[in-house]
Structures are given as C-alpha cells and as structure tokens.
Design a protein around this motif. Structure first.
Motif, short mmCIF file in Angstrom:
data_model
loop_
_atom_site.label_atom_id
_atom_site.label_comp_id
_atom_site.label_asym_id
_atom_site.label_seq_id
_atom_site.Cartn_x
_atom_site.Cartn_y
_atom_site.Cartn_z
N TYR A 1 0.85 -1.15 0.18
CA TYR A 1 0.09 -0.05 -0.08
C TYR A 1 0.83 1.31 0.12
O TYR A 1 1.74 1.21 0.69
CB TYR A 1 -1.14 0.05 1.31
CG TYR A 1 -1.84 -1.30 1.23
CD1 TYR A 1 -3.17 -0.88 0.72
CD2 TYR A 1 -1.89 -2.55 1.84
CE1 TYR A 1 -4.01 -1.80 0.47
CE2 TYR A 1 -2.52 -3.43 1.52
CZ TYR A 1 -3.87 -3.21 1.13
OH TYR A 1 -4.73 -4.12 0.99
N HIS A 60 -5.02 -7.45 5.48
CA HIS A 60 -6.34 -7.04 5.58
C HIS A 60 -7.03 -8.17 6.16
O HIS A 60 -7.20 -9.07 5.33
CB HIS A 60 -7.17 -6.53 4.56
CG HIS A 60 -8.30 -5.99 4.52
ND1 HIS A 60 -9.40 -5.85 3.56
CD2 HIS A 60 -9.03 -5.43 5.87
CE1 HIS A 60 -10.45 -5.60 4.19
NE2 HIS A 60 -10.35 -4.97 5.38
N ALA A 80 -9.79 -0.06 10.17
CA ALA A 80 -9.86 0.19 8.59
C ALA A 80 -9.88 1.71 8.47
O ALA A 80 -9.28 2.22 7.45
CB ALA A 80 -11.08 -0.41 7.94
N HIS A 81 -10.60 2.40 9.41
CA HIS A 81 -10.80 3.94 9.13
C HIS A 81 -9.30 4.53 9.30
O HIS A 81 -9.09 5.19 8.20
CB HIS A 81 -11.68 4.57 10.20
CG HIS A 81 -11.54 5.98 10.15
ND1 HIS A 81 -12.45 6.42 9.38
CD2 HIS A 81 -11.03 6.96 11.07
CE1 HIS A 81 -12.34 7.89 9.37
NE2 HIS A 81 -11.56 8.13 10.17
N TRP A 125 -6.89 3.78 6.05
CA TRP A 125 -7.43 4.35 4.89
C TRP A 125 -7.14 5.88 4.82
O TRP A 125 -7.07 6.56 4.03
CB TRP A 125 -8.87 4.09 4.45
CG TRP A 125 -9.00 2.75 4.07
CD1 TRP A 125 -9.83 1.76 4.41
CD2 TRP A 125 -8.39 1.91 2.96
NE1 TRP A 125 -9.78 0.38 3.85
CE2 TRP A 125 -8.63 0.50 2.94
CE3 TRP A 125 -7.29 2.21 2.01
CZ2 TRP A 125 -8.32 -0.54 2.01
CZ3 TRP A 125 -6.83 1.32 1.30
CH2 TRP A 125 -7.42 0.19 1.21
N TYR A 168 -2.97 5.38 3.70
CA TYR A 168 -2.61 4.48 2.86
C TYR A 168 -3.70 4.39 1.76
O TYR A 168 -4.86 4.54 1.87
CB TYR A 168 -2.22 3.13 3.36
CG TYR A 168 -1.48 3.28 4.66
CD1 TYR A 168 -0.18 3.21 4.12
CD2 TYR A 168 -1.68 3.11 5.85
CE1 TYR A 168 0.83 3.39 5.15
CE2 TYR A 168 -0.77 2.93 6.86
CZ TYR A 168 0.52 3.21 6.60
OH TYR A 168 1.42 3.39 7.39
N PHE A 169 -3.27 3.98 0.49
CA PHE A 169 -3.98 3.52 -0.73
C PHE A 169 -3.53 2.72 -1.40
O PHE A 169 -2.28 2.46 -1.61
CB PHE A 169 -4.40 4.91 -1.63
CG PHE A 169 -3.10 5.38 -2.36
CD1 PHE A 169 -3.08 4.81 -3.54
CD2 PHE A 169 -2.06 6.03 -1.86
CE1 PHE A 169 -1.77 5.17 -4.12
CE2 PHE A 169 -1.28 6.48 -2.60
CZ PHE A 169 -0.87 6.14 -3.84
N ASP A 170 -4.27 1.83 -2.20
CA ASP A 170 -3.92 0.65 -2.98
C ASP A 170 -3.74 1.09 -4.31
O ASP A 170 -4.56 1.60 -4.88
CB ASP A 170 -5.14 -0.23 -2.81
CG ASP A 170 -4.63 -1.80 -3.55
OD1 ASP A 170 -3.77 -1.70 -4.25
OD2 ASP A 170 -5.21 -2.54 -3.32
#
Length: 111
Positions: free
Chosen positions: A12, A23, A92-93, A96, A99-101
C-alpha cells in the motif's frame, strides 16, 4: 503470502514510504496472516518476541499481535501493517486515512 481468498499481504502506498499490510477481511485469512508474521520473524524483519495468535473464543475470531509493548487485537476489517517501524494493528478507518492501494484488485485496466 497467499491465502484461500487471494493475496494476504499487499503493498500500500502512503507518504513517505510504502508498507505491506494484511487485511483481515474474512476469518479464513487469519492462519495465513499468522504464517506471514512467522515468515517475517524467521527472516529477521521483526524481533523474536513478536508473535501472532488467534483467539477463537470471539465471534468472529480475533487475531492477536503480541510484541514488547503488549497484545494488540486485530479485529475483522482491520489491518496488520508492516513498515519501517515493524508490525502494528490499525482499524480500517485509520488505515485508509494514511494508505491507498495503487492497484486495487477490482480495477479495470482497459488499454
């Protein structure tokens, strides 16, 4: 590292450096995440006291990262992140936000 549902640890992109993260999207991924942590430890990328266990008394099961600072629960939809500061758990919050995919698996790569 691969699990029954595809890649367990993916790269990521954040600023300033990329990380690998697993994940926890399905309980079946926990054994593969545990194997990934074991491989990182065997490669000397994390210290010998870092372990990952599974608490199956919870529903759904919870992953437990244990290190010198204590036990850190990895709950469903959370991320186990490996970066320059070792392993840590993020919800998760929070994940994100940083990071980004760069190549999401569902992305349509039309020429």
């Amino acid at each position: 590292m691969r699990g029954s549902k595809g890649t367990v640890a993916r790269y990521y992109q954040p600023w300033p450096a990329p990380v690998q993260a697993a994940h926890y999207s399905d309980p079946s991924t926990l054994p593969a995440i545990s194997q990934w942590v074991t491989a990182l430890r065997q490669q000397g990328k994390v210290t010998p006291e870092v372990t990952f266990g599974i608490d199956s008394t919870d529903e759904p099961p919870t992953g437990i990262l244990t290190d010198k600072t204590g036990a850190h629960p990895l709950r469903l939809s959370g991320f186990l992140v490996f970066g320059r500061h070792g392993l840590h758990v993020l919800d998760a919050h929070t994940f994100w936000l940083s990071y980004f995919d760069p190549s999401p698996p569902d992305r349509d790569w039309a020429p």
